[in-house]
Design a protein around this motif. Structure first.
Motif, mmCIF file in Angstrom:
data_model
loop_
_atom_site.group_PDB
_atom_site.id
_atom_site.type_symbol
_atom_site.label_atom_id
_atom_site.label_comp_id
_atom_site.label_asym_id
_atom_site.label_seq_id
_atom_site.Cartn_x
_atom_site.Cartn_y
_atom_site.Cartn_z
ATOM 1 N N GLY A 121 34.288 49.783 42.982
ATOM 2 C CA GLY A 121 35.371 49.466 42.061
ATOM 3 C C GLY A 121 35.387 47.930 41.428
ATOM 4 N N GLY A 122 34.380 47.169 42.138
ATOM 5 C CA GLY A 122 34.565 45.776 41.635
ATOM 6 C C GLY A 122 33.446 45.568 40.299
ATOM 7 N N ALA A 123 33.936 44.651 39.426
ATOM 8 C CA ALA A 123 33.118 44.531 38.271
ATOM 9 C C ALA A 123 32.173 43.402 38.549
ATOM 10 C CB ALA A 123 34.263 43.837 37.439
ATOM 11 N N LEU A 124 30.967 43.505 38.169
ATOM 12 C CA LEU A 124 29.683 42.911 38.448
ATOM 13 C C LEU A 124 29.940 41.474 37.439
ATOM 14 C CD1 LEU A 124 26.690 45.473 38.453
ATOM 15 C CD2 LEU A 124 28.441 44.393 40.365
ATOM 16 N N PRO A 125 29.609 40.512 38.044
ATOM 17 C CA PRO A 125 29.904 39.332 37.174
ATOM 18 C C PRO A 125 28.646 39.096 36.159
ATOM 19 C CG PRO A 125 29.379 38.649 39.308
ATOM 20 C CD PRO A 125 29.426 40.396 39.280
ATOM 21 N N VAL A 126 29.161 38.497 35.095
ATOM 22 C CA VAL A 126 28.062 37.904 33.923
ATOM 23 C C VAL A 126 28.409 36.668 33.616
ATOM 24 C CG1 VAL A 126 27.614 40.124 33.274
ATOM 25 C CG2 VAL A 126 29.535 38.819 32.151
ATOM 26 N N ASP A 127 27.502 35.949 33.306
ATOM 27 C CA ASP A 127 27.667 34.493 32.718
ATOM 28 C C ASP A 127 28.248 34.486 31.228
ATOM 29 O OD1 ASP A 127 25.528 34.808 30.984
ATOM 30 O OD2 ASP A 127 24.196 33.638 32.435
ATOM 31 N N GLU A 128 28.427 33.357 30.623
ATOM 32 C CA GLU A 128 29.030 33.269 29.432
ATOM 33 C C GLU A 128 28.176 33.774 28.329
ATOM 34 O OE1 GLU A 128 26.690 29.329 30.205
ATOM 35 O OE2 GLU A 128 28.390 30.662 31.542
ATOM 36 N N HIS A 129 26.729 33.947 28.733
ATOM 37 C CA HIS A 129 25.883 34.702 27.791
ATOM 38 C C HIS A 129 25.582 36.216 27.921
ATOM 39 C CE1 HIS A 129 24.782 30.296 26.726
ATOM 40 N NE2 HIS A 129 24.720 30.242 28.063
ATOM 41 N N GLY A 130 26.658 36.613 28.743
ATOM 42 C CA GLY A 130 26.257 37.987 28.946
ATOM 43 C C GLY A 130 25.254 38.580 29.888
ATOM 44 N N VAL A 131 24.575 37.574 30.770
ATOM 45 C CA VAL A 131 23.829 37.801 31.810
ATOM 46 C C VAL A 131 24.279 38.299 33.150
ATOM 47 C CG1 VAL A 131 21.580 36.873 32.894
ATOM 48 C CG2 VAL A 131 21.971 36.439 30.225
ATOM 49 N N LEU A 132 23.853 39.290 33.454
ATOM 50 C CA LEU A 132 24.222 39.724 34.742
ATOM 51 C C LEU A 132 23.530 39.043 35.890
ATOM 52 C CD1 LEU A 132 25.734 42.102 36.072
ATOM 53 C CD2 LEU A 132 23.660 43.399 36.388
ATOM 54 N N SER A 133 24.452 38.319 36.766
ATOM 55 C CA SER A 133 24.021 37.527 37.657
ATOM 56 C C SER A 133 23.260 38.056 39.189
ATOM 57 C CB SER A 133 24.914 36.364 37.959
ATOM 58 O OG SER A 133 25.988 37.156 38.652
ATOM 59 N N GLN A 134 23.650 39.375 39.341
ATOM 60 C CA GLN A 134 22.835 39.858 40.334
ATOM 61 C C GLN A 134 22.094 41.028 40.059
ATOM 62 O OE1 GLN A 134 26.757 40.516 42.388
ATOM 63 N NE2 GLN A 134 26.413 42.747 42.224
ATOM 64 N N SER A 135 21.171 41.448 40.690
ATOM 65 C CA SER A 135 20.296 42.666 40.518
ATOM 66 C C SER A 135 21.059 43.953 40.953
ATOM 67 C CB SER A 135 19.114 42.441 41.215
ATOM 68 O OG SER A 135 18.393 43.560 41.363
ATOM 69 N N LEU A 136 21.023 44.959 40.031
ATOM 70 C CA LEU A 136 21.425 46.100 40.650
ATOM 71 C C LEU A 136 20.678 46.621 41.560
ATOM 72 C CD1 LEU A 136 22.359 47.885 36.925
ATOM 73 C CD2 LEU A 136 23.675 46.313 38.700
ATOM 74 N N GLN A 137 21.316 47.391 42.512
ATOM 75 C CA GLN A 137 20.509 47.919 43.979
ATOM 76 C C GLN A 137 19.994 49.374 43.445
ATOM 77 O OE1 GLN A 137 20.037 45.843 46.435
ATOM 78 N NE2 GLN A 137 20.817 44.680 45.066
ATOM 79 N N MET A 138 18.846 49.626 43.944
ATOM 80 C CA MET A 138 18.126 50.806 43.557
ATOM 81 C C MET A 138 18.832 51.992 44.273
ATOM 82 S SD MET A 138 15.280 52.615 42.780
ATOM 83 C CE MET A 138 13.964 51.924 42.704
ATOM 84 N N GLY A 139 19.236 53.054 43.605
ATOM 85 C CA GLY A 139 20.033 54.552 44.036
ATOM 86 C C GLY A 139 21.563 54.086 44.024
#
Length: 148
Positions: A121-139
């Protein structure tokens, strides 16, 4: 399948018996629990969207000129601009997709009006340029929400 009929439950149980003892009730309750988890995830995502929208006045995707609007779940494939050097496979809205490992450009991949939520349920954070700051986890399962 949401609520399988009795004959389908029996058929599924017979297929599963190859792997051990399983009762019809086990199959029935598995589907019931799955439906309950799905509804709970939907409520968490909607609550997170509402909270993020009311807190910031914009959507939780990180600004950058994208206007706030009503969210809707969509199934989308990433654009061809995604890096293929070391992809990971994740489920986005139930669809398996390969995405780059590490931080990546959400805007380039899904558009500036999209937000990615983890199945918790948590939104994944992105910076002001739209870059996702964390890696998505396999599976792992994620939900793409588009603000149109």
């Amino acid at each position: 399948m949401v609520n399988p009929p009795k004959d389908e439950t029996v058929r599924i149980r017979k297929l599963l018996e190859k792997f051990g003892s399983v009762g019809d009730a086990n199959v029935f309750y598995w589907f019931q629990n799955r439906r309950s988890r799905s509804r709970r995830r939907q409520r968490q995502i909607q609550a997170a969207i509402a909270a993020a929208s009311s807190d910031s006045g914009t959507h939780p995707g990180g600004g950058g000129g994208c206007a706030s609007a009503t969210p809707s779940l969509v199934i989308t494939s990433p654009s061809s601009s995604a890096s293929t050097s070391s992809p990971v496979t994740v489920l986005i809205n139930g669809v398996p997709l390969e995405v780059p490992r590490g931080p990546f450009d959400m805007r380039a991949m899904f558009g500036c009006d999209s937000v990615l939520f983890h199945s918790s349920g948590g939104a994944l954070p992105v910076d002001e340029h739209g870059v996702l700051s964390q890696s998505l986890q396999m599976g792992e399962s994620y939900y793409l929400v588009r603000f149109n």
